[in-house]
Design a protein around this motif. Sequence first.
Motif, mmCIF file in Angstrom:
data_model
loop_
_atom_site.group_PDB
_atom_site.id
_atom_site.type_symbol
_atom_site.label_atom_id
_atom_site.label_comp_id
_atom_site.label_asym_id
_atom_site.label_seq_id
_atom_site.Cartn_x
_atom_site.Cartn_y
_atom_site.Cartn_z
ATOM 1 N N LYS A 49 0.828 -1.186 0.000
ATOM 2 C CA LYS A 49 0.000 0.000 0.000
ATOM 3 C C LYS A 49 0.872 1.249 0.000
ATOM 4 C CE LYS A 49 -0.423 0.179 4.963
ATOM 5 N NZ LYS A 49 -0.140 -0.864 5.874
ATOM 6 N N VAL A 50 0.313 2.313 -0.599
ATOM 7 C CA VAL A 50 0.989 3.603 -0.582
ATOM 8 C C VAL A 50 0.563 4.318 0.692
ATOM 9 C CG1 VAL A 50 1.153 5.848 -1.707
ATOM 10 C CG2 VAL A 50 1.097 3.774 -3.081
ATOM 11 N N ASN A 51 1.539 4.670 1.526
ATOM 12 C CA ASN A 51 1.234 5.404 2.756
ATOM 13 C C ASN A 51 1.198 6.892 2.435
ATOM 14 O OD1 ASN A 51 1.598 3.174 4.943
ATOM 15 N ND2 ASN A 51 3.299 2.968 3.520
ATOM 16 N N MET B 262 4.964 19.234 5.320
ATOM 17 C CA MET B 262 4.818 17.772 5.330
ATOM 18 C C MET B 262 5.925 17.124 4.528
ATOM 19 S SD MET B 262 0.778 17.208 4.588
ATOM 20 C CE MET B 262 0.883 15.423 4.725
ATOM 21 N N TYR B 263 6.265 15.896 4.922
ATOM 22 C CA TYR B 263 7.218 15.111 4.144
ATOM 23 C C TYR B 263 6.767 13.662 4.170
ATOM 24 C CZ TYR B 263 11.649 13.157 2.532
ATOM 25 O OH TYR B 263 12.621 12.505 1.825
ATOM 26 N N LEU B 264 6.567 13.090 3.004
ATOM 27 C CA LEU B 264 6.205 11.676 2.877
ATOM 28 C C LEU B 264 5.053 11.288 3.813
ATOM 29 C CD1 LEU B 264 7.699 9.903 0.850
ATOM 30 C CD2 LEU B 264 8.911 8.853 2.726
ATOM 31 N N GLY B 265 4.026 12.128 3.831
ATOM 32 C CA GLY B 265 2.829 11.801 4.587
ATOM 33 C C GLY B 265 2.886 12.127 6.058
ATOM 34 N N LYS B 266 3.970 12.745 6.495
ATOM 35 C CA LYS B 266 4.144 13.015 7.926
ATOM 36 C C LYS B 266 4.235 14.508 8.231
ATOM 37 C CE LYS B 266 4.635 9.014 10.082
ATOM 38 N NZ LYS B 266 3.893 8.669 11.278
ATOM 39 N N PHE B 267 3.952 14.830 9.466
ATOM 40 C CA PHE B 267 4.092 16.195 9.985
ATOM 41 C C PHE B 267 5.572 16.514 10.181
ATOM 42 C CE2 PHE B 267 4.602 19.191 13.387
ATOM 43 C CZ PHE B 267 3.486 20.000 13.416
ATOM 44 N N PRO C 6 12.041 8.910 -0.893
ATOM 45 C CA PRO C 6 11.919 7.449 -0.773
ATOM 46 C C PRO C 6 10.523 6.985 -1.184
ATOM 47 C CG PRO C 6 12.693 8.448 1.282
ATOM 48 C CD PRO C 6 12.227 9.561 0.402
ATOM 49 N N SER C 7 10.392 5.689 -1.444
ATOM 50 C CA SER C 7 9.093 5.173 -1.879
ATOM 51 C C SER C 7 8.078 5.232 -0.745
ATOM 52 C CB SER C 7 9.248 3.729 -2.345
ATOM 53 O OG SER C 7 7.975 3.139 -2.422
ATOM 54 N N PRO C 8 6.893 5.780 -1.001
ATOM 55 C CA PRO C 8 5.864 5.814 0.049
ATOM 56 C C PRO C 8 5.286 4.426 0.322
ATOM 57 C CG PRO C 8 5.016 6.751 -1.982
ATOM 58 C CD PRO C 8 6.463 6.455 -2.215
ATOM 59 N N MET C 9 5.654 3.432 -0.507
ATOM 60 C CA MET C 9 5.195 2.075 -0.233
ATOM 61 C C MET C 9 6.048 1.434 0.848
ATOM 62 S SD MET C 9 4.180 0.447 -3.863
ATOM 63 C CE MET C 9 5.154 1.354 -5.011
ATOM 64 N N ASN C 10 7.279 1.921 0.971
ATOM 65 C CA ASN C 10 8.195 1.346 1.931
ATOM 66 C C ASN C 10 8.986 2.478 2.585
ATOM 67 O OD1 ASN C 10 9.764 -0.410 3.349
ATOM 68 N ND2 ASN C 10 11.147 -0.837 1.638
ATOM 69 N N PRO C 11 8.294 3.313 3.373
ATOM 70 C CA PRO C 11 8.968 4.496 3.911
ATOM 71 C C PRO C 11 10.036 4.123 4.934
ATOM 72 C CG PRO C 11 6.759 4.303 4.807
ATOM 73 C CD PRO C 11 6.899 3.213 3.807
ATOM 74 N N PRO C 12 11.071 4.963 5.095
ATOM 75 C CA PRO C 12 12.110 4.693 6.082
ATOM 76 C C PRO C 12 11.525 4.578 7.491
ATOM 77 C CG PRO C 12 12.735 6.519 4.665
ATOM 78 C CD PRO C 12 11.308 6.215 4.360
ATOM 79 N N SER C 13 12.178 3.793 8.327
ATOM 80 C CA SER C 13 11.727 3.652 9.715
ATOM 81 C C SER C 13 12.019 4.929 10.492
ATOM 82 C CB SER C 13 12.472 2.488 10.367
ATOM 83 O OG SER C 13 13.849 2.798 10.399
#
Lengths: 363, 342
Positions: free
Chosen positions: B34-36, B235-240, B285-292
């Motif tokens: 899934k795309v986050n 925002m960056y990659l879906g995050k605050f 980075p890929s939003p399917m596999n975002p960095p931890s």
Amino acid sequence: MTDARFAAEYEGPLLEVSDVKTYFETDRGLVRSVDGVSFTLERGKTIGIVGESGCGKTVLSRSIMGLLPRRGLVRQGSIRFEGNELIHLTPKEMRAYWGSQLAMIFQDPMTSLNPVMKIGKQITESIREHLDVDKDFAYELAENLLRSVRIPEPARRLREYPHQLSGGMRQRVCIAVALAAGPKLLFADEPTTALDVTVQAQVLDLMAQQQSERFMAMVLITHDLGVVAGRADEIAVMYAGRIVEKAPTSVLFRDMKMPYTQALLSSIPKLADESHVRLATIPGRPPDLVNPPKGCKFAPRCAYVQDRCKEEEPPLTPSTSPGHEFRCWFPVGTPEGEAALERNKQKGLRATEALVAADTVET
Amino acid sequence: MAGSGTAHLRPDGEAMLRVEHLVVEFPVGRTGLKVNAVSDLSFDIVEGETVGLVGESGCGKSTTGRAVIQLPPPVSGSVKLDGVELTDLHGEALRQVRPRMQMIFQDPISSLNPRRRVRDIVAEGLEIWEIGDEQSRAAKVEEVLETVGIDPANGGRRPHEFSGGQCQRISIARALVTEPKLIICDEPVSALDVSVQAQIINLLGDMREKYGLALVFIAHDLAVVKNVSDRVLVMYLGKFCELGPPDVMYANPAHPYTAALLLAIPVPDPEIRPDSEQILAGELPSPMNPPSGCRFRTRCPKAQDICAEQEPEVREIRPQQWVACHFPVEPGETLDFASAVT
């Protein structure tokens, strides 16, 4: 130029454009997209061409490249590249120049790459057309080229299709394709408009680096004065098919004379401004290029406008700084200009207000 | 970045719109991946306020805007408008809330039906909602067209007869006609020339004052966002990443990503030469596999081991300025982004 590599070659400027006109015959009449543009460009230098949509900046670059559809096209003037006249050449004859002498990158990196051809094929196509090398060597060159445009894992990317790459990477591939045969002059038509700011910074930085490594001249076309400010040696501002102001970059920003240039710059929101400041706008819209106004083409939208502007078109006039020319009867920062602006203010700027309201439909 | 938390929200009841722990995901085919798009994002808006949402393409800013108006509804999280939980509403109940939320899109020409007259495009909202009779509708359409600077006499024309800037004015008129409280503006000026862009920004400012509108202003141009916004959310990659009043935040960005965005803006001043080291390097980075941990750590010059292990919580670094970062940027600190990516 003092560079020894070019001592044996043509001594004059790399590109001399003089009085180039490019018209299109349409049902509505003759569209004067480019109407008498002249400039010269030295080797290794960058000229920025700036203006709003429809000012003729893209048509100008395509006219120089010989890339316009020939139906209904009227092209006049002279385009000399290393002293050779290009304007009368057929597309077949232009092939000797495309790629190896003149190259172009476009705004949209998705549509300017072939979606069903692998990246490697698209780059080597140009290399093999111009250089007499075998396929393996061309692929090796292509890999190096991708590495030089900072694409990670270039060998893998050569086997991929454009849709597998991000927008920024695609534009880097377009740059690699354009640079493949070592052109002396690169046209970049809004190369970063479709990209994010961070990617835009990466791509502009890459272009500047490649340009200085290859001693390549560049025509950078954009609507964003911010993009050219730090990158161009000289800037030409276009309006309604003409150059209305041209100057070395530092002179233009320090001492702009044309009200249009001033209006363009002051309409950009600036980071240094506080939030919620009201932006200066340019009322109205650019003129119809079939029936342009009689006098100065910018007069209907100008804050400095006087009666004379509506009757007589100002010629390109040199200023006191070398290389600085502008088209205006009442230039910014001069006593005449300030007096004109003051008179308009006295009139309650009604001219300008009326124009805001008149910003309606073209007939 | 790429942090989460709700410390920055104002007390419940104060805000007109309150978005908490918003999550939007899209499945990728049948791969099970899934795309986050948006991951645990919270923000709020008080009446008449403009919040700017910024970030690169793919950061989830448009998805956030759409999730607010439930198009499509989020996977989880809460969206409250005036205390009403929108994610619980369905069908007719949700429909009844819709006229209070409107949207303006990026491409003004393709967002208007080319075959309809401008007057009918603007009136459509009134007809659907059966607001007023024919006469009062016509008067209302005339009024909004007038306010956005389109001569109502041209209401019989179709969109292709107008320029891009005028079409955007018509889109604004269409959004205003149902008297919404909240308008989501998704890159409303990105497709316009600078001169027209200034006109539209000024117009949005006027409308906001006149009608007391709250705006979510989505854009990638930080200078534009600064001009229109009371608060800016990065925002960056879906995050605050960071939230604050633009005057404060732009002067001292606390998140390294905010600093990178600010440094990337081309300045219309030839004296300021762009510096290659300060350009954010690498790819999203890929939003399917975002960095931890912190999602920005792969491109961050300040990243340490903890950034990979623990996601930073939102905290107040200066009055009103909120950041989700383990190692916020100090005022005056220079960052070398070029060396952050190897």
